[in-house]
Every structure is written in C-alpha cells, then in structure tokens.
Design an enzyme around this catalytic site. Sequence first.
Site, PDB file in Angstrom:
ATOM      1  N   GLU A   1      68.828  28.600 102.811  1.00 32.53           N
ATOM      2  CA  GLU A   1      69.584  28.739 101.557  1.00 32.53           C
ATOM      3  C   GLU A   1      71.033  28.316 101.753  1.00 32.53           C
ATOM      4  O   GLU A   1      71.651  27.745 100.860  1.00 32.53           O
ATOM      5  CB  GLU A   1      69.501  30.183 101.034  1.00 32.53           C
ATOM      6  CG  GLU A   1      68.081  30.668 100.722  1.00 32.53           C
ATOM      7  CD  GLU A   1      67.268  29.708  99.872  1.00 32.53           C
ATOM      8  OE1 GLU A   1      67.847  28.941  99.077  1.00 32.53           O
ATOM      9  OE2 GLU A   1      66.030  29.696 100.017  1.00 32.53           O
TER      10      GLU A   1
ATOM     11  N   HIS B   1      71.347  24.652 101.228  1.00 29.76           N
ATOM     12  CA  HIS B   1      71.505  24.303  99.805  1.00 29.76           C
ATOM     13  C   HIS B   1      72.952  24.554  99.372  1.00 29.76           C
ATOM     14  O   HIS B   1      73.552  23.766  98.649  1.00 29.76           O
ATOM     15  CB  HIS B   1      70.600  25.182  98.940  1.00 29.76           C
ATOM     16  CG  HIS B   1      69.156  24.790  98.948  1.00 29.76           C
ATOM     17  ND1 HIS B   1      68.722  23.519  98.687  1.00 29.76           N
ATOM     18  CD2 HIS B   1      68.027  25.535  99.147  1.00 29.76           C
ATOM     19  CE1 HIS B   1      67.386  23.487  98.739  1.00 29.76           C
ATOM     20  NE2 HIS B   1      66.944  24.691  99.025  1.00 29.76           N
TER      21      HIS B   1
ATOM     22  N   HIS C   1      75.324  21.866 100.406  1.00 32.76           N
ATOM     23  CA  HIS C   1      75.140  20.678  99.556  1.00 32.76           C
ATOM     24  C   HIS C   1      75.971  20.836  98.276  1.00 32.76           C
ATOM     25  O   HIS C   1      76.616  19.903  97.813  1.00 32.76           O
ATOM     26  CB  HIS C   1      73.650  20.562  99.222  1.00 32.76           C
ATOM     27  CG  HIS C   1      73.211  19.206  98.756  1.00 32.76           C
ATOM     28  ND1 HIS C   1      71.936  18.958  98.328  1.00 32.76           N
ATOM     29  CD2 HIS C   1      73.875  18.033  98.635  1.00 32.76           C
ATOM     30  CE1 HIS C   1      71.826  17.681  97.979  1.00 32.76           C
ATOM     31  NE2 HIS C   1      72.989  17.099  98.144  1.00 32.76           N
TER      32      HIS C   1
HETATM   33 ZN   LIG Z   1      64.962  25.358  99.285  1.00 31.29          ZN
END
Ligand SMILES: [Zn+2]
Length: 695
Positions: free
Chosen positions: A469, A472, A475
């Site tokens: 997580e 993410h 990102h």
């Molecule tokens: Zn994911």
Amino acid sequence: MNGDNPLLDFTGPTRFDLIRPAHVGPGIDALLRSARNAVEHVAQDMRPATWDSVVAPTETAFDHLDRAWGVVGHLNAVVNTPAIRDAYNAMLPKVTAFYVDIGQDARWYARFRALAEGAAFADLDAAQRKLVDNALRDFRLGGAELSDTGKVLLKAVQEELATLSSRFDDNVLDSENAWAHYVLHPQDLSGVPDDVIAAARAEAAAEGRAGYKLTLRAPCHTPVMQYADDRSLRATLHRASATLASDLGASPDWDNSALILRILELRQAEAQLLGCANFAELSLVTKMARTPAEVLAFLRDLSRRTRPFAEREYDDLTAFAREELGIPDCAAWDLAYVGEKLKAARFAYSEQQVKQYFPEDRVLAGLFAVVETIYGVSVRPASAPTWHPGVRFFEIRDAQGTLVGQFYLDLYAREGKQSGAWMDDAVNRRCVQDRLQHPVAWLTCNFAGPVDGRPAYFTHREVTTLFHEFGHGLHQLLTRVDVAGISGLQGVECDAIELPSQFMENYCWEWDVLSRMTAHAETGAPLPRALFERMLAARNFGSGLAMLRQVEFALFDMLVHSEYVPGGGGRYDGPRAVLDDVRCEVAIVPRPSYDRFIHAFGHVFADDYAAGYYGYKWAEVMSADAFSLFEERGVLSPEIGARFRDEVLARGGTRGALESFVAFRGRPPSLDALLRHNGMVASRGELLLHGSKLD
Ligand SMILES: [Zn+2]
C-alpha cells in the site's frame, strides 16, 4: 456562504474533527452547483479555445468536488455508521448523475475538440496535451457522441450501476459485521496464537460476555484458519466466509445474487450502447492490454507455467495431511492449517515465531528508511485531525526540507471498516497560478491493533501488505506532474496501477532491509539470520497454488465480462457456470459446493477492477522486472531509485506505462524475474506484455 460547513474548508488538512453526516448533503449540493456553473461558463464561452478558456475555469471546482466527495466515500468505507451510510447513499445518485450529464454535454465536448484541433494545442505541455486527449476519450466513453435516446439510456444504466455497486459493498460489510462465533472454553481454541485469543476475549468482554468472540475480520479469521487444531471450527469459519452475502448467507437481505446478475446485465448494456461487443472490450479501452483474447492468452500462459509447481505443492500438502496429521481428506478449510504445519516440519518455519520480531514502530521506521534511502526524502510524523483515534498523519519532505506530500495511516481492523487494504488519493497534486497543491494519500489496512497495552506486532505477510500500500502511496505522493487528472495515479492505465505497489513488496525479502526493522517482543533482539534463511526456504512453498488461485479469479473476471451473455444466448447460463468452467480449467484444489466467493468479490462487482483483475499479474511482470534492476545494481541504490522515481513514479499519466517502463529498464518487460521470485525457474519467459504501442 457555506463558511460554517467544514466539508468545504480546503485551506488545510481535512477537518475530520468537525465533519458530521449532516454536512454531507448541503456541502456536496453546493459543490455540485459550482462545478455545474463552471462547466456552463466554459460551454457558453465564445472565445478561442485555449487551456485558459476551456480547462482552467473548471479545475478548482472539480478539485473541490472530488476532494469533498472523496472524504465522504472514505468515511463510508472506514467508519461506516448508519448516518454516514445514509448521507453517502443519499448523495451518490446526484453525484453520479452530475458526472454522467457533463460527460455527455455536447457543447463542452465541442470546446475540448476545438482545443485539440486548434493552434493553441501545440503550446500545451505533455501533461496538458494528455489531459485533453484523455478528456476526448472519456467524452466518447461517456456517451457524448450518442443520440439523445442513447444518452438517456446510458445515463440510466450508469446511475443504476453506481447504486448497485454501493449496495454490493454494503451487503458484504453487513454480513461480515453480523457474523460472530462465540467460544466458551480456551481449550476449544487450541493451537490459536495467544495474542489472537486475547483479542477475542477482549471482543467478547466489550459485549459483556464471557469467553471468546471470533469474527471474519482478517486479524481473527486468518490465524484461526492457519492454527486452530479443531477441524470443525475451521470448517465453520470457512463456510461463513465463503457464503458471505450469498443465498446461503445469514440473511436474504444481504444476498448479492440478484445484484451480480443485474450488474453484469447493465455492464453489457453499457458496452453495447458505446459500440463494444462486451464489457471486457470496453474496459480495455483505458488499459495496456488491447483485447480480451490477449489477456486470456497471458493468463493461460501463466497457468501453464505454474501448474506443475502447484500440482507438486498440492500433492505434498495432501500427503502430509494424511500421513502426519491424520487428515485423510484434506479440504479447503484444512489448506492453510496443513500449510503451516508442513512449513514448520520441513523448514522449521513458523509465521508466529517470525511475527514476534515485527513490532509496529520498528516496521514503520524500516519502511520509511527504505524510502528515505532510495528516494532521498524524509518521512516525519505531523499533526492533522483524523477520523479515528488509531489513525496517524505523516509528511514527506525532500532533501531541502520542502514539503512533497502527506499521508494518513489507518492500520487496524475494527467494526464498520471495510476489509482488505488499499490506498486512496485524498488530494491530487496540481499547480494553479504558481501555487502548488501537495498530494495527500489515505493508506488503509486491517491489521490487529494493540491489545491490553501491548503494541501491535505484524506477521511478515502483513508487513508485505503495508509495503504494497505504501508503494501505491509513493506513486501518488512522489509525482512531479502539475496537472490534476494526470498527476499521481491519475490517467495511469489500470493494468499498470499495481506496478509501484508490488515493486515495494520485494523489499520485504531483502535481509539488509528486513533485519533492521526487527526487535523481538521479549528480548528486543533482531531477527536472526538463520531464521531469515528459513523464511526464504519456506517462501515459495505454496506460491504455485497462490498464483493459480489469482489466475482463477482473473480468468473468471475476464470470461464473465466477455463470454457470458447476460439474458442468455452465450456459452454460459450464469456466472456460476463461468466459475465452474474456470475451475475445471485451472484449479487444483477442490472447493465445496457451498462456495460463493464471488458474492463478496468486491474488486470485480463493486470496484474498478472489473475486467481488470488480471492487472495484478500483468503489472507484477513489470514490478518484478523493475526490481531486478535494483537486484543487479544494489537494492538500496539511490541512483537507481532516482531513475525509478524519474521515469516511473513521477510521471503520472503523462505517457503510457510501457513507455515509462522501457525508459527505466532500457528494454521491454520480461517474465523471467517474476518466475524467479516465485521459485519457478524451470521455464524461461519470453516477452508477454504488448499493450499500448510506444509512440
Ligand atoms: Zn494494490
């Protein structure tokens, strides 16, 4: 106006301390009004089409609407109460209708076309041009080119789909929250780890009951399935979780059977209105993969390479169960249990033993150290209002001390919180008149929290989930794009979204990283190297079966959206027949006839992964291969880290994911690293991902 509504305060961190369900209706209504006015203003503007006359005037209104509605959706997912749920569901049709209406607005569409075809287009930067291109695509996908009748039909379909998806999630959450199994005597929990038993006792005590309360939430369900010696207890929990929100579940009110059929019917209607043969084709318009056939071939290739390893694992498990554990007929509810026992016997590996080395504070410090080393940033706690006392807030700053982004960390499972782990964008990076708006992310997990004053300890699997997580989150937060709609994860093909997340998981298997984030619960000693070696030895046991299970989910998802024809006439007479067929094709482990897992398959029926679940494996080919460059040049190399940030993380949706990958890796992705990381080195993989062409 609206000065007293904290949902409309965008000057600083979200006012979670002040926002109440009663603010939702009036707040969202006001934001819908101003967004609609902004669109109307642009649609009627007769000036030449430029960024400043077409895009800029709506940016802030949309940003505020997205942020506030995002807050409401987030609260609905993490502190679901009847009041929040009602407030969310009352506004959902209005918000959906708004986006459908503006997506079909021919006048607004014409302004974007004029911008794309006019002289001003050449003056835009790459992100701005991409935003305009994506907008034109989304107008077409929103029905802007349909007849008036087509527009009305499409709107009805999309509005009903939004409502049904929300109800699907509600049913799963309600049936999960309603289920409990009470155990009176500790001996009936033989084998279950002490901390899980302590938490179960605390849950029962909170209700004024003696004994232990077992639930289907992951921190209870997972260890009971892995360790409870009582086979019938495992069978009870397995049946409850495999029948959630189904015709065999606790209440017909929460049965998702009819919803699944209707959702598939509506998706098929949506696809056909937009000129696609089926929903899978429509879904792939915004992805790297080009056709359902390409996806099916990718999944089947993976299945073929994996199968021999999975078969060997299953034979091992059933033989071990029979010979060592006296279980002659190893069933679905025995697999996790037998798997743990086999790993203990063969590799002297115990997940519970390893868990004693991962206290929460060390894990977080270790995670942040990785990020600080490879990206040259710093992560520090900061303060902001949150939605629950267990939630924390952090800031990321660059080497000069300049703010890069912020994130919230909500780690613990609790009632009223949707299961699973995910990252959501709270605020997207954008720059308006030289003022930078920093990105913000919500990171959500469902781990066991501290019990009786003892800090939380994570299993290695949970540590991996946290890294996932956080990938993410990076990102979202390390983007350098200044245009909302293209920054962070926005505009990235959905089947590339899992690249940064799965990339981070690799660090959980690096000794230099892992050893520094450990301290034993009693002795404070770091993880011994010998235990790490046993973890590595045990790592790939079961990876074949796990891979096949993912392929089974992904194949079901792709086939149910391409070869099942709602209403009849196709190869299959229902979703269940699709699943049966897929299981015949790829599954090795028999599943009981009561298994209704698709009734709780929110990824596909309530989320953005519909006809896109394959994206986990598709992106994992790239994430494994990206990490292989770090393996070659140093897993903590700041130089390679900077290149990964520059070419992949920072780029947002400015260019195709394949182009970003090639810019980072120097060549297209190869399957080799993924197979190697899973211990499947027998077959070399040729290039499998084609996806969007480089241009
Ligand atoms: Zn994911």
